[in-house]
Design a protein around this motif. Structure first.
Motif, PDB file in Angstrom:
ATOM      1  N   GLN A 135       0.842  -1.195   0.000  1.00 42.98           N
ATOM      2  CA  GLN A 135       0.000   0.000   0.000  1.00 42.98           C
ATOM      3  C   GLN A 135       0.870   1.234   0.000  1.00 42.98           C
TER       4      GLN A 135
ATOM      5  N   ALA B  56      -8.180   8.858  -4.106  1.00 39.67           N
ATOM      6  CA  ALA B  56      -8.185   7.410  -4.337  1.00 39.67           C
ATOM      7  C   ALA B  56      -6.912   6.783  -3.771  1.00 39.67           C
TER       8      ALA B  56
ATOM      9  N   ASN C 189      -4.733   3.005  -3.530  1.00 45.64           N
ATOM     10  CA  ASN C 189      -4.581   1.697  -4.157  1.00 45.64           C
ATOM     11  C   ASN C 189      -3.766   0.761  -3.281  1.00 45.64           C
TER      12      ASN C 189
ATOM     13  N   TYR D  34      -5.100  -5.582  -7.901  1.00 51.02           N
ATOM     14  CA  TYR D  34      -5.094  -4.455  -6.982  1.00 51.02           C
ATOM     15  C   TYR D  34      -6.520  -4.142  -6.551  1.00 51.02           C
TER      16      TYR D  34
ATOM     17  N   SER E 164      -8.828  -0.807  -4.809  1.00 45.70           N
ATOM     18  CA  SER E 164      -8.797   0.643  -4.680  1.00 45.70           C
ATOM     19  C   SER E 164      -9.935   1.111  -3.789  1.00 45.70           C
TER      20      SER E 164
END
Lengths: 112, 112
Positions: free
Chosen positions: B6, B20, B22, B70, B72
């Motif tokens: 992260q 945002a 991810n 991934y 998000s």
């Protein structure tokens, strides 16, 4: 329900001392875990249990012991405290079949 | 390679902004992921679960991209109260036994 409770909230130990961090949950959850959280390190899994009488090691188990004699309780024992074990310790529980963790308020441990 | 990685940030955004975060994960067998919110000196609390393509709850949207491995978290119309650390998590070693592998957390500060 009290949820997940942890005692003590704060503790200072000297190097070499032993102590037990208490964790209890009243939600009848099968799964219980111990994590430690250090600055910049996120939470790391120490030990976990999938039910009474069953425990296993996580990512950072050295220096810690656990036992699970009842569904409700999951104590974490530090056998001989070291300064590297200074951290915040969180206990968590989850119902069977779920990965959703419910955390206790944590124990802040300092080892001098 | 860590199971969950992260971006630690920090992210500093004005009120009303969209932000945002991810996380990437390494175990392609993992089926479920989570976003937790942690306020300063408090325990993590579940914000959202992601089991398939995505999940939306008000201003928060979590998405899972299995092809790129991934997850998000999108926060729209940021509020001052959104200031916290956001932790992503996935099953430890791909299992569903109530144990999680956490990322290091992303710190968000929303300023007026």
């Amino acid at each position: 329900n009290a949820g997940v409770t942890q005692t003590p909230k704060f503790q200072v130990l000297k190097t070499g001392q032993s102590m037990t961090l208490q964790c209890a949950q009243d939600m009848n959850h099968e799964y219980m875990s111990w994590y430690r959280q250090d600055p910049g390190m996120g939470l790391r899994l120490i030990h976990y249990s999938v039910g009474a009488g069953i425990t296993d090691q996580g990512e950072v188990p050295n220096g810690y012991n656990v036992s699970r004699s009842t569904t409700e309780d999951f104590p974490l024992r530090l056998l001989s405290a070291a300064p590297s074990q200074t951290s915040v310790y969180f206990c968590a529980s989850a119902p069977q079949g779920s990965d959703t963790q419910y955390f206790g308020p944590g124990t802040r441990l300092t080892v001098l | 390679r860590k199971e969950v990685e992260q971006d630690p940030g920090p992210f500093n955004v004005p009120e009303g902004a969209t932000v945002a975060f991810n996380c990437t994960y390494s175990n392609s067998a993992s089926q479920s992921f989570f976003w937790y919110r942690q306020d300063c000196r408090k325990e993590p609390k579940l914000l959202m679960s992601v089991y398939s393509s995505g999940n939306e709850d008000g201003r928060f949207t979590a998405q899972l991209n299995r092809a790129s491995q991934y997850i998000s978290l999108l926060i729209r119309d940021s509020k001052l109260s959104d200031s916290a650390t956001y932790l992503c998590a996935g099953p430890y070693r791909g299992s569903t036994l109530g144990r999680l592998y956490f990322g290091r957390g992303t710190q968000l500060t929303v300023w007026p």
